[in-house]
Design a protein around this motif. Structure first.
Motif, mmCIF file in Angstrom:
data_model
loop_
_atom_site.group_PDB
_atom_site.id
_atom_site.type_symbol
_atom_site.label_atom_id
_atom_site.label_comp_id
_atom_site.label_asym_id
_atom_site.label_seq_id
_atom_site.Cartn_x
_atom_site.Cartn_y
_atom_site.Cartn_z
ATOM 1 N N PHE A 1 134.656 10.859 -9.155
ATOM 2 C CA PHE A 1 134.355 11.547 -7.905
ATOM 3 C C PHE A 1 135.585 11.467 -7.007
ATOM 4 N N ALA A 2 136.115 12.613 -6.598
ATOM 5 C CA ALA A 2 137.252 12.632 -5.675
ATOM 6 C C ALA A 2 136.754 12.771 -4.250
ATOM 7 N N ALA A 3 137.349 11.990 -3.349
ATOM 8 C CA ALA A 3 137.081 12.086 -1.914
ATOM 9 C C ALA A 3 138.352 12.597 -1.255
ATOM 10 N N VAL A 4 138.300 13.814 -0.736
ATOM 11 C CA VAL A 4 139.516 14.506 -0.288
ATOM 12 C C VAL A 4 139.464 14.702 1.224
ATOM 13 N N HIS A 5 140.481 14.178 1.910
ATOM 14 C CA HIS A 5 140.573 14.342 3.357
ATOM 15 C C HIS A 5 142.009 14.699 3.717
ATOM 16 N N GLY A 6 142.214 15.125 4.944
ATOM 17 C CA GLY A 6 143.564 15.452 5.382
ATOM 18 C C GLY A 6 144.086 16.693 4.694
ATOM 19 N N VAL A 7 144.948 16.498 3.707
ATOM 20 C CA VAL A 7 145.465 17.624 2.946
ATOM 21 C C VAL A 7 145.425 17.311 1.460
ATOM 22 N N ALA A 8 145.324 18.371 0.662
ATOM 23 C CA ALA A 8 145.498 18.318 -0.798
ATOM 24 C C ALA A 8 146.244 19.587 -1.168
ATOM 25 N N PHE A 9 147.561 19.492 -1.228
ATOM 26 C CA PHE A 9 148.414 20.643 -1.455
ATOM 27 C C PHE A 9 149.054 20.571 -2.841
ATOM 28 N N GLY A 10 149.152 21.718 -3.505
ATOM 29 C CA GLY A 10 149.894 21.797 -4.760
ATOM 30 C C GLY A 10 149.434 20.784 -5.777
ATOM 31 N N GLY A 11 150.352 19.899 -6.179
ATOM 32 C CA GLY A 11 150.012 18.866 -7.154
ATOM 33 C C GLY A 11 148.916 17.947 -6.679
ATOM 34 N N GLY A 12 148.816 17.727 -5.373
ATOM 35 C CA GLY A 12 147.737 16.894 -4.853
ATOM 36 C C GLY A 12 146.377 17.507 -5.091
ATOM 37 N N LEU A 13 146.280 18.831 -4.930
ATOM 38 C CA LEU A 13 145.030 19.517 -5.242
ATOM 39 C C LEU A 13 144.718 19.412 -6.723
ATOM 40 N N GLN A 14 145.743 19.517 -7.561
ATOM 41 C CA GLN A 14 145.508 19.454 -9.003
ATOM 42 C C GLN A 14 145.049 18.065 -9.438
ATOM 43 N N VAL A 15 145.533 17.007 -8.774
ATOM 44 C CA VAL A 15 145.009 15.662 -9.049
ATOM 45 C C VAL A 15 143.520 15.622 -8.721
ATOM 46 N N ALA A 16 143.141 16.159 -7.574
ATOM 47 C CA ALA A 16 141.722 16.184 -7.196
ATOM 48 C C ALA A 16 140.893 16.987 -8.184
ATOM 49 N N LEU A 17 141.466 18.056 -8.718
ATOM 50 C CA LEU A 17 140.740 18.888 -9.681
ATOM 51 C C LEU A 17 140.465 18.144 -10.985
ATOM 52 N N GLY A 18 141.221 17.082 -11.244
ATOM 53 C CA GLY A 18 140.943 16.282 -12.433
ATOM 54 C C GLY A 18 139.625 15.549 -12.366
ATOM 55 N N ALA A 19 139.090 15.360 -11.164
ATOM 56 C CA ALA A 19 137.798 14.695 -11.010
ATOM 57 C C ALA A 19 136.668 15.614 -11.451
ATOM 58 N N VAL B 1 133.764 15.765 -9.776
ATOM 59 C CA VAL B 1 133.107 16.218 -8.550
ATOM 60 C C VAL B 1 134.055 15.939 -7.387
ATOM 61 N N ARG B 2 134.132 16.873 -6.428
ATOM 62 C CA ARG B 2 135.017 16.711 -5.276
ATOM 63 C C ARG B 2 134.232 16.818 -3.969
ATOM 64 N N TYR B 3 134.304 15.765 -3.153
ATOM 65 C CA TYR B 3 133.783 15.776 -1.793
ATOM 66 C C TYR B 3 134.946 16.007 -0.833
ATOM 67 N N VAL B 4 134.794 16.941 0.100
ATOM 68 C CA VAL B 4 135.856 17.238 1.053
ATOM 69 C C VAL B 4 135.299 17.226 2.473
ATOM 70 N N ALA B 5 136.139 16.826 3.418
ATOM 71 C CA ALA B 5 135.768 16.949 4.829
ATOM 72 C C ALA B 5 135.880 18.409 5.247
ATOM 73 N N PRO B 6 135.110 18.844 6.225
ATOM 74 C CA PRO B 6 135.165 20.254 6.639
ATOM 75 C C PRO B 6 136.562 20.694 7.051
ATOM 76 N N GLY C 1 134.549 27.299 -4.715
ATOM 77 C CA GLY C 1 134.393 26.543 -5.943
ATOM 78 C C GLY C 1 135.435 25.482 -6.195
ATOM 79 N N LEU C 2 136.476 25.397 -5.368
ATOM 80 C CA LEU C 2 137.488 24.354 -5.553
ATOM 81 C C LEU C 2 136.942 22.974 -5.203
ATOM 82 N N ALA C 3 135.983 22.919 -4.302
ATOM 83 C CA ALA C 3 135.329 21.671 -3.932
ATOM 84 C C ALA C 3 133.842 21.772 -4.260
ATOM 85 N N THR C 4 133.205 20.617 -4.358
ATOM 86 C CA THR C 4 131.797 20.574 -4.750
ATOM 87 C C THR C 4 130.873 20.457 -3.552
ATOM 88 N N TYR C 5 131.193 19.515 -2.647
ATOM 89 C CA TYR C 5 130.366 19.281 -1.467
ATOM 90 C C TYR C 5 131.249 19.042 -0.251
#
Length: 281
Positions: free
Chosen positions: A123-141, A143-148, A199-203
């Motif tokens: 489960f990835a918990a994504v806050h602040g920014v997820a740009f480029g390679g950072g987004l791709q790391v999160a996509l490896g999870a 399920v992704r939870y993101v702040a609004p 669809g890039l994030a789950t919740y």
């Protein structure tokens, strides 16, 4: 558990749940060689833990991950056609990127794929920014939870590049192809809310890390055998045809039915008590 000697990643494990935190907050957890190494080393260590049940992946400080370190980006300027750009590829541990170093992946790709290939849910918990390679790391999870107000971007086009850290595999089935094309071509920045809609994030969650930890703890209450079987089965669903998926369903179920942990799941439900699973079974 200390998962990395270079301290780029912090790991604590409680009741089978690994809390994994990218730990370069002064650089918004940007991806330098040490971070690539730590992502892979940590993932490989976790994969060898038989009592692991779930993983939460998050970032320390103001961001999940700002993408490729600017020093690595500057290294690309040395490529004048004479081969000096090799320094950039070497800096992320890849050599020439076409070389496969980890199964079907090169080293930067595996820094993302290692999370998808873990035998338990991530489960990835994504806050602040997820740009480029950072987004791709999160996509490896899984399920992704993101702040609004999280900002996410398939940002490679801004730098004259294309996504190349397994993003083209990891977005498959998440985002409509025409939407993905637009995100790649434009390199525009999305809010967490829009990322979830596309669809890039789950919740969307006000506190993504708390939500991800709670989800992981709920998973950890389930049969460890069924958890790992479901992860294997979902890998077949993503890549396989109908016949392969149907066969995988049957094969995984055959291994579960009547096993000690499956019997314990049934008894616990019938007796209305918490199950007592044995991860070693």
């Amino acid at each position: 558990m200390s998962a990395s000697s270079n301290e780029r990643i912090l790991v604590t494990i409680d009741d089978g749940v690994a809390d994994v935190r990218l730990n370069r907050p002064d650089k918004m957890n940007a991806l330098d060689q040490a971070m690539f190494d730590a992502l892979i080393e940590t993932g490989e260590q976790l994969a060898r833990m038989p009592d692991l049940l779930a993983v939460v992946l998050s970032g320390e400080g103001r961001a999940f991950c700002a993408g490729l370190d600017m020093g690595r980006m500057a290294g690309m300027l040395s490529d004048d056609g004479t081969g000096d750009g090799q320094a950039h590829n070497d800096s992320i541990g890849a050599g020439r990127l076409g070389k496969r170093t980890h199964g079907i992946s090169n080293r930067p790709q595996y820094a993302c794929m290692v999370w998808r290939e873990l035998p338990v849910p991530v489960f990835a918990a994504v806050h602040g920014v997820a740009f480029g390679g950072g987004l791709q790391v999160a996509l490896g999870a899984d399920v992704r939870y993101v702040a609004p107000d999280t900002r996410l971007s398939v940002m490679e086009m801004k730098w004259g590049l294309v996504p190349d850290m397994a993003g083209m595999v990891l977005t498959r089935g998440l985002v409509r192809p025409d939407v993905l094309r637009e995100l790649i071509y434009s390199a525009r920045v999305l809010s967490g809310t829009e990322a979830c809609e596309l669809g890039l994030a789950t919740y969307v969650a006000d506190d993504p890390r708390a939500a991800a930890l709670e989800a992981a703890r709920q998973v950890a209450l389930k049969s460890p055998d069924a958890i790992r079987a479901a992860k294997r089965l979902m890998a077949v669903v993503v890549r396989g045809g109908d016949a392969e998926i149907l066969q995988a369903e049957s094969d995984e179920q055959d291994k579960l039915v009547g096993s000690p942990n499956q019997r314990e799941a049934v008894l616990a439900n019938m007796e209305k008590r918490a199950p007592r699973f044995d991860p070693a079974r």
